[in-house]
Design a protein around this motif. Sequence first.
Motif, short mmCIF file in Angstrom:
data_model
loop_
_atom_site.label_atom_id
_atom_site.label_comp_id
_atom_site.label_asym_id
_atom_site.label_seq_id
_atom_site.Cartn_x
_atom_site.Cartn_y
_atom_site.Cartn_z
N PHE A 216 0.82 -1.21 0.00
CA PHE A 216 0.00 0.00 0.00
C PHE A 216 0.86 1.26 0.00
O PHE A 216 0.63 2.19 -0.78
CB PHE A 216 -0.93 -0.01 1.21
CG PHE A 216 -1.82 1.20 1.29
CD1 PHE A 216 -2.84 1.39 0.37
CD2 PHE A 216 -1.63 2.16 2.28
CE1 PHE A 216 -3.67 2.51 0.43
CE2 PHE A 216 -2.45 3.28 2.35
CZ PHE A 216 -3.47 3.45 1.43
N VAL A 217 1.88 1.28 0.86
CA VAL A 217 2.78 2.43 0.92
C VAL A 217 3.46 2.65 -0.43
O VAL A 217 3.55 3.78 -0.92
CB VAL A 217 3.83 2.24 2.04
CG1 VAL A 217 4.96 3.25 1.90
CG2 VAL A 217 3.18 2.37 3.41
N ASN A 218 3.90 1.58 -1.04
CA ASN A 218 4.61 1.72 -2.31
C ASN A 218 3.68 2.06 -3.47
O ASN A 218 4.09 2.70 -4.44
CB ASN A 218 5.40 0.44 -2.62
CG ASN A 218 6.71 0.41 -1.84
OD1 ASN A 218 7.58 1.24 -2.05
ND2 ASN A 218 6.83 -0.54 -0.93
N PHE A 219 2.42 1.66 -3.38
CA PHE A 219 1.47 2.09 -4.40
C PHE A 219 1.29 3.60 -4.35
O PHE A 219 1.31 4.28 -5.39
CB PHE A 219 0.12 1.40 -4.21
CG PHE A 219 -0.94 1.90 -5.15
CD1 PHE A 219 -0.99 1.44 -6.46
CD2 PHE A 219 -1.87 2.85 -4.75
CE1 PHE A 219 -1.95 1.91 -7.35
CE2 PHE A 219 -2.84 3.33 -5.62
CZ PHE A 219 -2.88 2.86 -6.92
N LEU A 220 1.11 4.14 -3.15
CA LEU A 220 0.93 5.58 -3.01
C LEU A 220 2.21 6.35 -3.34
O LEU A 220 2.17 7.38 -4.02
CB LEU A 220 0.48 5.93 -1.59
CG LEU A 220 -0.96 5.58 -1.20
CD1 LEU A 220 -1.20 5.97 0.24
CD2 LEU A 220 -1.96 6.28 -2.12
N ALA A 221 3.34 5.85 -2.86
CA ALA A 221 4.59 6.60 -2.94
C ALA A 221 5.46 6.17 -4.11
O ALA A 221 6.68 6.35 -4.09
CB ALA A 221 5.37 6.46 -1.63
N TYR A 222 4.85 5.62 -5.15
CA TYR A 222 5.57 5.30 -6.38
C TYR A 222 6.79 4.40 -6.13
O TYR A 222 7.88 4.64 -6.67
CB TYR A 222 6.03 6.58 -7.08
CG TYR A 222 5.00 7.65 -7.24
CD1 TYR A 222 4.00 7.55 -8.21
CD2 TYR A 222 5.01 8.79 -6.43
CE1 TYR A 222 3.06 8.55 -8.37
CE2 TYR A 222 4.07 9.79 -6.58
CZ TYR A 222 3.09 9.67 -7.55
OH TYR A 222 2.15 10.66 -7.70
N ASN A 223 6.62 3.39 -5.29
CA ASN A 223 7.68 2.40 -5.02
C ASN A 223 8.92 3.00 -4.39
O ASN A 223 10.00 2.39 -4.43
CB ASN A 223 8.09 1.67 -6.30
CG ASN A 223 7.00 0.75 -6.82
OD1 ASN A 223 6.21 0.20 -6.05
ND2 ASN A 223 6.94 0.58 -8.13
N ASN A 224 8.79 4.16 -3.76
CA ASN A 224 9.98 4.76 -3.15
C ASN A 224 10.40 4.08 -1.86
O ASN A 224 11.39 4.46 -1.25
CB ASN A 224 9.76 6.26 -2.93
CG ASN A 224 10.14 7.07 -4.15
OD1 ASN A 224 11.28 7.52 -4.26
ND2 ASN A 224 9.22 7.22 -5.09
N GLY A 225 9.64 3.06 -1.44
CA GLY A 225 10.10 2.24 -0.33
C GLY A 225 11.33 1.42 -0.69
O GLY A 225 12.08 0.99 0.18
N TYR A 226 11.53 1.20 -1.99
CA TYR A 226 12.69 0.43 -2.46
C TYR A 226 13.86 1.38 -2.64
O TYR A 226 14.19 1.80 -3.76
CB TYR A 226 12.34 -0.27 -3.78
CG TYR A 226 11.25 -1.30 -3.62
CD1 TYR A 226 11.54 -2.61 -3.26
CD2 TYR A 226 9.90 -0.96 -3.81
CE1 TYR A 226 10.54 -3.56 -3.10
CE2 TYR A 226 8.89 -1.90 -3.66
CZ TYR A 226 9.22 -3.19 -3.30
OH TYR A 226 8.23 -4.12 -3.14
N HIS A 227 14.51 1.71 -1.53
CA HIS A 227 15.46 2.82 -1.54
C HIS A 227 16.88 2.39 -1.87
O HIS A 227 17.65 3.18 -2.42
CB HIS A 227 15.42 3.54 -0.19
CG HIS A 227 15.91 4.94 -0.26
ND1 HIS A 227 15.30 5.91 -1.03
CD2 HIS A 227 16.99 5.56 0.31
CE1 HIS A 227 15.94 7.06 -0.91
NE2 HIS A 227 16.99 6.86 -0.11
N THR A 228 17.24 1.17 -1.55
CA THR A 228 18.60 0.71 -1.83
C THR A 228 18.88 0.70 -3.32
O THR A 228 19.89 1.24 -3.79
CB THR A 228 18.83 -0.69 -1.24
OG1 THR A 228 18.59 -0.67 0.17
CG2 THR A 228 20.26 -1.15 -1.49
N ILE A 229 17.99 0.09 -4.09
CA ILE A 229 18.19 0.01 -5.53
C ILE A 229 18.12 1.41 -6.15
O ILE A 229 18.80 1.70 -7.14
CB ILE A 229 17.16 -0.95 -6.18
CG1 ILE A 229 17.47 -1.15 -7.66
CG2 ILE A 229 15.73 -0.43 -6.00
CD1 ILE A 229 18.79 -1.83 -7.93
N HIS A 230 17.34 2.30 -5.55
CA HIS A 230 17.28 3.68 -6.05
C HIS A 230 18.63 4.36 -5.90
O HIS A 230 19.07 5.09 -6.80
CB HIS A 230 16.19 4.46 -5.31
CG HIS A 230 16.21 5.92 -5.63
ND1 HIS A 230 15.95 6.43 -6.88
CD2 HIS A 230 16.49 7.01 -4.85
CE1 HIS A 230 16.06 7.75 -6.87
NE2 HIS A 230 16.39 8.13 -5.65
#
Length: 311
Positions: A216-230
């Motif tokens: 849910f968090v990543n749906f709203l925040a455009y997958n920005n929960g995946y910060h390492t790969i970013h």
Amino acid sequence: MLRYRADIRTLCFVAIYFALVAVQWVYAPSALWVAIPLLAVTCVFSFLGAVATHNTVHCPVFKQRWANRAFQVVLTLTYGHPVSAFVPGHNLSHHKHTQTRRDVMRTTKVRFRWNLLNGLLFMPTVGKDVFLADMRYFKAMYRQNPPWFRQMILEATVFLGTMGVLLALDWKKFLFYVILPHQYAAWGIISINYLQHDGCDQNSEYNHSRNFLGKFVNFLAYNNGYHTIHHMEPGLHWSLLPAEHVKRVAPFIHPELDQPSMLAYLFRTFVWPSKRRTYDGKPVEIPAEGPDEEWIPPPREVRHDLGAIAM
């Protein structure tokens, strides 16, 4: 016109923000059971405008250069800050020099014993340093990169002009429906840095960032929960982050840096037991804090770093 179809979500979320502001401005609901939830949702979508800003300065939304420049003006109005001004502190300081003295947003700048205060006051603590560094960068770019500087001035001019009109129309509505969400967005987009990096190892290939994997968090925040790969590949479009995380990060990262629930992490970190710990459970050791080191790159590097943004 879109480079990735997933950015239909970006455009929809931006439209929702403007619709929320317009509805409240026109109807000004007085019933608290309507007014408070509406304002809270507006704050969330203003913050999502800041997240979209973060995304677009790394990976432009449109194929056409003029469309990206226009969209940056629109995004400026969603969270109350010129999109181009997001570049120096984030792209050129934080991303290139994470958690070092060249990172103006390093988490070691907050050192309260009560960890909740570190989370709440991180933004105002680093805010002055970010502002002063931005001003030095703007001054340098006036001569070194005039096209970037003109775009930043355009965004700021449209923003200030729009804010002036809204203030003149109704200062109370302006305060509640515009300024308050903008302040929340600015606080949120900077404060998230504390969650993503405090207690991590900036010298590690994989353990330099914390991830939040909730759908849910990543749906709203455009997958920005995946910060390492970013951080490993900042120009990678947000829609591609989950798959790349599974392939390139998950097998190697410390398991405690892949948090399944942001809410659970927030509770443990700031409510109970509210201890400031490293990802492997040790107390965070905060080094002696010195002044920020110069991070503004020379002119040639500046033009290279801003190339993707001007697409």
